[in-house]
Motif scaffolding. Structure first.
Motif, PDB file in Angstrom:
ATOM      1  N   ALA A 135     106.433  83.942  -5.833  1.00 51.54           N
ATOM      2  CA  ALA A 135     105.048  84.347  -5.562  1.00 51.54           C
ATOM      3  C   ALA A 135     104.109  83.154  -5.675  1.00 51.54           C
ATOM      4  N   ILE A 136     104.356  82.271  -6.643  1.00 52.01           N
ATOM      5  CA  ILE A 136     103.535  81.068  -6.786  1.00 52.01           C
ATOM      6  C   ILE A 136     103.730  80.157  -5.577  1.00 52.01           C
ATOM      7  N   GLU A 137     104.973  80.019  -5.105  1.00 49.51           N
ATOM      8  CA  GLU A 137     105.246  79.218  -3.905  1.00 49.51           C
ATOM      9  C   GLU A 137     104.518  79.791  -2.693  1.00 49.51           C
ATOM     10  N   GLU A 138     104.515  81.109  -2.542  1.00 49.02           N
ATOM     11  CA  GLU A 138     103.830  81.737  -1.418  1.00 49.02           C
ATOM     12  C   GLU A 138     102.324  81.540  -1.514  1.00 49.02           C
ATOM     13  N   LEU A 139     101.774  81.627  -2.703  1.00 52.43           N
ATOM     14  CA  LEU A 139     100.351  81.367  -2.897  1.00 52.43           C
ATOM     15  C   LEU A 139     100.021  79.913  -2.569  1.00 52.43           C
ATOM     16  N   LEU A 140     100.880  79.005  -2.972  1.00 48.63           N
ATOM     17  CA  LEU A 140     100.712  77.590  -2.659  1.00 48.63           C
ATOM     18  C   LEU A 140     100.727  77.381  -1.147  1.00 48.63           C
ATOM     19  N   ALA A 141     101.666  78.003  -0.451  1.00 45.64           N
ATOM     20  CA  ALA A 141     101.753  77.886   1.011  1.00 45.64           C
ATOM     21  C   ALA A 141     100.495  78.436   1.680  1.00 45.64           C
TER      22      ALA A 141
END
Length: 85
Positions: free
Chosen positions: A17-23
């Motif tokens: 979820a953090i990776e998706e928010l970063l993207a």
């Protein structure tokens, strides 16, 4: 706290979820990214390859950190590194 989750109170946030928010924060800035890589298993840290001139990385970094801070809090993601392609 495991390296796969960030625990704050009763809220658990997965690394994915953090990776998706970063993207989303990167794309919101108007830059395409080709890879997000988790750097450290003890901390929440990422290296990101972006299609952007090196001169814009400073402002991109501040935009992304601001968005992560608003969504997650300032102490969740310890390190973000951008690499221009």
């Amino acid at each position: 706290m495991t390296y796969e989750e960030y625990l704050q109170g009763d809220v658990i946030i997965s690394v994915q979820a953090i990776e998706e928010l970063l993207a989303c924060a990167i794309e919101d800035y108007g830059v395409n990214h080709s890879r997000i890589k988790r750097m450290d298993r003890e901390e929440i840290a990422f290296s990101v390859k972006v299609d952007a001139p090196a001169t814009s990385l400073h402002t991109l970094y501040h935009h992304v950190r601001q968005q992560l801070g608003l969504q997650l809090g300032n102490d969740v993601v310890s390190y973000v590194q951008f690499v221009a392609r």
